[in-house]
Design a protein around this motif. Sequence first.
Motif, PDB file in Angstrom:
ATOM      1  N   ASN A  31       0.831  -1.208   0.000  1.00  0.00           N
ATOM      2  CA  ASN A  31       0.000   0.000   0.000  1.00  0.00           C
ATOM      3  C   ASN A  31       0.868   1.261   0.000  1.00  0.00           C
ATOM      4  OD1 ASN A  31      -2.685   1.192   0.184  1.00  0.00           O
ATOM      5  ND2 ASN A  31      -1.970   1.927   2.161  1.00  0.00           N
ATOM      6  N   ALA A  32       1.921   1.265   0.824  1.00  0.00           N
ATOM      7  CA  ALA A  32       2.809   2.434   0.892  1.00  0.00           C
ATOM      8  C   ALA A  32       3.537   2.644  -0.439  1.00  0.00           C
ATOM      9  CB  ALA A  32       3.807   2.266   2.024  1.00  0.00           C
ATOM     10  N   LYS A  37       4.268   6.570  -0.875  1.00  0.00           N
ATOM     11  CA  LYS A  37       4.802   7.024   0.420  1.00  0.00           C
ATOM     12  C   LYS A  37       6.152   6.394   0.727  1.00  0.00           C
ATOM     13  CE  LYS A  37       0.283   7.627   2.596  1.00  0.00           C
ATOM     14  NZ  LYS A  37      -0.679   7.029   3.525  1.00  0.00           N
ATOM     15  N   PHE A  38       6.459   5.325   0.031  1.00  0.00           N
ATOM     16  CA  PHE A  38       7.684   4.576   0.341  1.00  0.00           C
ATOM     17  C   PHE A  38       8.326   4.098  -0.963  1.00  0.00           C
ATOM     18  CE2 PHE A  38       9.444   0.271   1.398  1.00  0.00           C
ATOM     19  CZ  PHE A  38      10.527   0.713   2.135  1.00  0.00           C
TER      20      PHE A  38
ATOM     21  N   LEU B  91       9.945  -1.911   4.892  1.00  0.00           N
ATOM     22  CA  LEU B  91       9.191  -0.773   5.424  1.00  0.00           C
ATOM     23  C   LEU B  91       9.177  -0.827   6.954  1.00  0.00           C
ATOM     24  CD1 LEU B  91       7.402   1.714   5.131  1.00  0.00           C
ATOM     25  CD2 LEU B  91       5.428   0.200   4.909  1.00  0.00           C
ATOM     26  N   LYS B  94      12.385   0.224   8.354  1.00  0.00           N
ATOM     27  CA  LYS B  94      12.532   1.686   8.307  1.00  0.00           C
ATOM     28  C   LYS B  94      11.771   2.329   9.470  1.00  0.00           C
ATOM     29  CE  LYS B  94      11.314   5.497   5.173  1.00  0.00           C
ATOM     30  NZ  LYS B  94      12.520   6.269   4.963  1.00  0.00           N
ATOM     31  N   LYS B 150       1.934   6.798   9.587  1.00  0.00           N
ATOM     32  CA  LYS B 150       2.508   7.602   8.497  1.00  0.00           C
ATOM     33  C   LYS B 150       2.485   6.833   7.172  1.00  0.00           C
ATOM     34  CE  LYS B 150       7.001   9.634   7.337  1.00  0.00           C
ATOM     35  NZ  LYS B 150       8.393   9.733   7.825  1.00  0.00           N
ATOM     36  N   TYR B 151       2.817   5.542   7.227  1.00  0.00           N
ATOM     37  CA  TYR B 151       2.918   4.761   5.982  1.00  0.00           C
ATOM     38  C   TYR B 151       1.669   3.918   5.700  1.00  0.00           C
ATOM     39  CZ  TYR B 151       7.817   6.055   6.062  1.00  0.00           C
ATOM     40  OH  TYR B 151       8.991   6.767   6.072  1.00  0.00           O
ATOM     41  N   ARG B 152       0.591   4.196   6.448  1.00  0.00           N
ATOM     42  CA  ARG B 152      -0.623   3.392   6.264  1.00  0.00           C
ATOM     43  C   ARG B 152      -1.284   3.686   4.927  1.00  0.00           C
ATOM     44  NH1 ARG B 152      -4.507   3.241  11.246  1.00  0.00           N
ATOM     45  NH2 ARG B 152      -4.691   5.445  10.771  1.00  0.00           N
TER      46      ARG B 152
END
Lengths: 66, 152
Positions: A31-32, A37-38, B91, B94, B150-152
């Motif tokens: 999803n990120a 976002k990533f 992720l 991180k 934040k990464y949701r």
Amino acid sequence: MKNRLKVLRAERDWTQAQLADALEVSRQTINALETGKFDPSLPLAFKAARLFNLAIEDIFQYEADS
Amino acid sequence: MLTLQKDNLNKLMNKTKTDSSAWTTRNKENTIRLALWTAAWLVTTAIAAFGPKVLWDFSTVPTILGVLANVGVGFGMMGASKRHLQGQDELMQKIQLEAMAFAMGMGLVIGLSYELLEDIRIISFEPEISHLVILVCLTYMAAMVAGIRKYR
């Protein structure tokens, strides 16, 4: 960095969970990635490229100002 | 042609599914291992702290053995924690890294200032290390929640 993961996944009717399983990451990571976002590491980008049978630059596009 | 490519993709998906099951299983095992090491460390901490008073009346040999066991199990817990972290996806690594950096910074900055408060006679009681541990833990947990959101 922009990517076409969402489009490629949708073309194959895969869920985020299925893609996450295939890439050995969590669904949250997919999803990120899809929402930008990533940014993935190089090994993860290679893994995605291998999975979709595409070149890395066909999936991920670098944007200098992002 | 398109069907053939889809078949190949599905084969690849099935193969990676097996790999990912191994990844998920390995992560679960790492989590369980970390939980067991943490529980063991808590038990040895309790033994090292209360054993001298309650169990062996401050006898030197069991007290030293209790402390050594506590430190040894503590190192085991650190190893399990490292393995758990390395098993997580990038992720989560991180998010963990950012949370740890924040917790460590908070511990250093607030911890030293807190210790200074007694020296400069702002507070009359002696600062306890446990207060610092609680602060670091709470900061780490808050930073983890913030990172996940934040990464949701």
